[in-house]
Design an enzyme around this catalytic site. Structure first.
Site, mmCIF file in Angstrom:
data_model
loop_
_atom_site.group_PDB
_atom_site.id
_atom_site.type_symbol
_atom_site.label_atom_id
_atom_site.label_comp_id
_atom_site.label_asym_id
_atom_site.label_seq_id
_atom_site.Cartn_x
_atom_site.Cartn_y
_atom_site.Cartn_z
ATOM 1 C CG ASP A 258 21.417 -8.609 74.652
ATOM 2 O OD1 ASP A 258 21.446 -9.197 75.729
ATOM 3 O OD2 ASP A 258 21.670 -7.901 73.935
ATOM 4 C CD GLU B 267 19.378 -5.251 81.071
ATOM 5 O OE1 GLU B 267 19.205 -3.874 80.824
ATOM 6 O OE2 GLU B 267 20.382 -5.779 80.943
ATOM 7 C CG HIS C 206 24.100 -36.028 93.570
ATOM 8 N ND1 HIS C 206 24.447 -34.932 94.339
ATOM 9 C CD2 HIS C 206 24.058 -35.609 92.435
ATOM 10 C CE1 HIS C 206 24.765 -33.637 93.737
ATOM 11 N NE2 HIS C 206 24.644 -34.215 92.354
#
Length: 482
Positions: free
Chosen positions: A48, A224, A364
């Site tokens: 976090d 969240e 690519h």
């Protein structure tokens, strides 16, 4: 007759001028957002993550620690420097009562001359009674300041709530957070409210997102970890979805900068995750992100956590090995963010734009290397510049989404192929990185290791190794790292 001849000559001259105007590329300026590279991971066992770049020249970093028992902080004048910066514990959980357990997801913000830390905490006697709280210090350096507990953020609904973040838009400060509402169902939804001060909301909150897609409901119903970045006339809010294992991923909400953010109808949800696990790069469960900017302020940086393995024994919340990571955030031609994929550990990749076609990048396609604009599959146009397969003094360009595959020349054509371990492959995939042949200050050119004098250049939007002699040759063989 003379007039007719003159008319034909003039017409031919005009046609030639138009033709040369159309086919002659314009010289590009150095890119507005030059490359930034990092070496991941930045911080082991730090989940976090949140970073705040302050006007004092420092980046301030905080994150969840595995024991969930304290708030730590470090600072550095560079983003990479945070990896080795000294870490300080600025606050420790209470021995009993509220703020006594599950100290989660701290964020550091500087508001009206003071520092604030937003975090979630449970109670020592009820560890899942998780609510948002705020700390404050007026110290210039928050690592050495004395922190005052401003207490819990009072929300109308007294239920499981966490991951509070704050941002300003059009002069108004907002708080966004995740919360369970039994009337909506299990799990957490995203809410938004205006603020009257850094620890108090005003008015009634609104729910702007709830788990509804299958990728938001694996293991648990989860929205969240909101994070906001504002750009290109839009307000973008990322959030994390599903359980905190390999299913964890990022979703995206978008609102117009002129919209009423407190109107849930102003927010549009992208129907697929914008950032998710990638087995090829061995990155799993990327999420709970924040945004910051590079030292020069020219690049947006995505900061997030993930794991480098998929299988977890037991509850993912008890697995300590989420790591903080960085990579550059790119922007599509339509002004929307392009997160790409969570890149492999080690040096982060760059994109290579053309000197004379600045909107086109090396990418690519079915393993053939070419030049193309609007590459929305971002990782196809990202390469890690690594030590050359032939050894130091050279570089090799490794595909971001096919680790172990490199740009190599074959019959003078450029392909992305898997390293087969042969000396020939090593030589074909190694280059001397030179100052740009058409821009020695900001550009870069790549000279073949085993065919000196031949450079990577584009021709009819395909890539080759060829000798260069003319001005156009040198332009076609010059690129910018972005």
């Amino acid at each position: 007759m003379r007039h007719l001849v003159r008319r034909v000559i003039v017409a031919a001259a005009v046609a030639f001028a138009v033709l040369t105007t159309v086919t002659t590329p314009a010289q590009a300026a150095a890119p507005a957002s030059p490359a930034v590279t990092f070496t991941n991971p930045i911080a082991e066992q730090r989940a976090d993550p949140h970073i705040f770049k302050h006007t004092d020249g420092y980046y301030y970093f905080t994150a969840t620690v595995p024991a969930y028992d304290k708030i730590v902080m470090r600072r550095s004048t560079t983003l990479q420097g945070l990896a080795t910066a000294t870490e300080t514990t600025i606050w420790t959980k209470h021995a009993s009562g509220d703020m006594g357990a599950h100290i989660w997801a701290p964020e550091i913000h500087f508001i009206d001359g003071k520092w604030y830390v937003y975090f979630a905490a449970g109670a020592s006697n009820d560890i899942w009674k998780i609510r948002p709280y705020v700390l404050e210090t007026s110290a210039a350096n928050p690592l050495t300041g004395t922190w005052t507990e401003k207490g819990r953020i009072s929300l109308p609904l007294d239920t499981f709530s966490l991951d509070a973040t704050t941002f300003t838009h059009n002069g108004t400060r907002y708080l966004s957070w995740a919360q369970n509402d039994p009337a909506v169902g299990s799990g957490t939804n995203l809410y938004l409210a205006k603020m009257s001060n850094p620890w108090t909301i005003s008015g009634s909150p609104v729910m702007i997102s709830k788990p509804e897609y299958s990728w938001e409901t694996v293991g648990f119903r989860v929205n969240e970890g909101p994070a906001v970045i504002q750009k290109n006339g839009k307000v973008f809010m990322t959030y994390s979805a599903s359980a905190t294992d390999a299913n964890y991923c990022l979703g995206l909400l978008t609102a117009s900068a002129t919209a009423d953010l407190m109107n849930p109808a102003s927010w549009a949800k992208t129907s697929t995750p914008v950032f998710k696990s990638n087995a090829a790069t061995s990155q799993y469960g990327p999420g709970h992100n924040t945004f910051t900017v590079s030292e020069d302020g020219k690049s947006d940086i995505l900061v997030y956590h993930d794991r480098n393995y998929k299988d977890i024994s037991g509850d993912p919340l008890n697995d300590p090995n989420r790591r903080t990571r960085y990579q550059k955030l790119y922007w599509n031609a339509d002004g929307t963010p392009n997160f790409g994929i969570p890149v492999a550990d080690g040096v982060t990749p760059v994109r290579l734009s053309s000197y004379n076609y600045p909107d086109k990048f090396i990418r690519h396609w079915e393993y053939r290397a070419k030049l193309e604009a609007n590459v929305t599959n971002l990782a196809d146009s990202q390469f890690r510049v690594v030590t050359g397969l032939t050894g130091s003094g050279t570089v090799s360009l490794e595909s971001a989404n096919f680790p172990g595959y490199y740009l190599r020349h074959k019959n003078n054509e450029l392909w992305v192929e898997k390293d087969d371990g042969t000396a020939l492959f090593d030589a074909d995939a190694s280059f001397h990185q030179r100052a740009g042949l058409a821009d020695t200050a900001a550009g870069v050119s790549y000279e073949s290791y085993n065919f000196p004098g031949r450079y990577i250049r584009h021709y009819n939007n395909l890539l080759y190794t060829q000798p260069v002699s003319t001005t156009l040759d040198r332009q076609d063989a010059t690129f910018y790292k972005e």
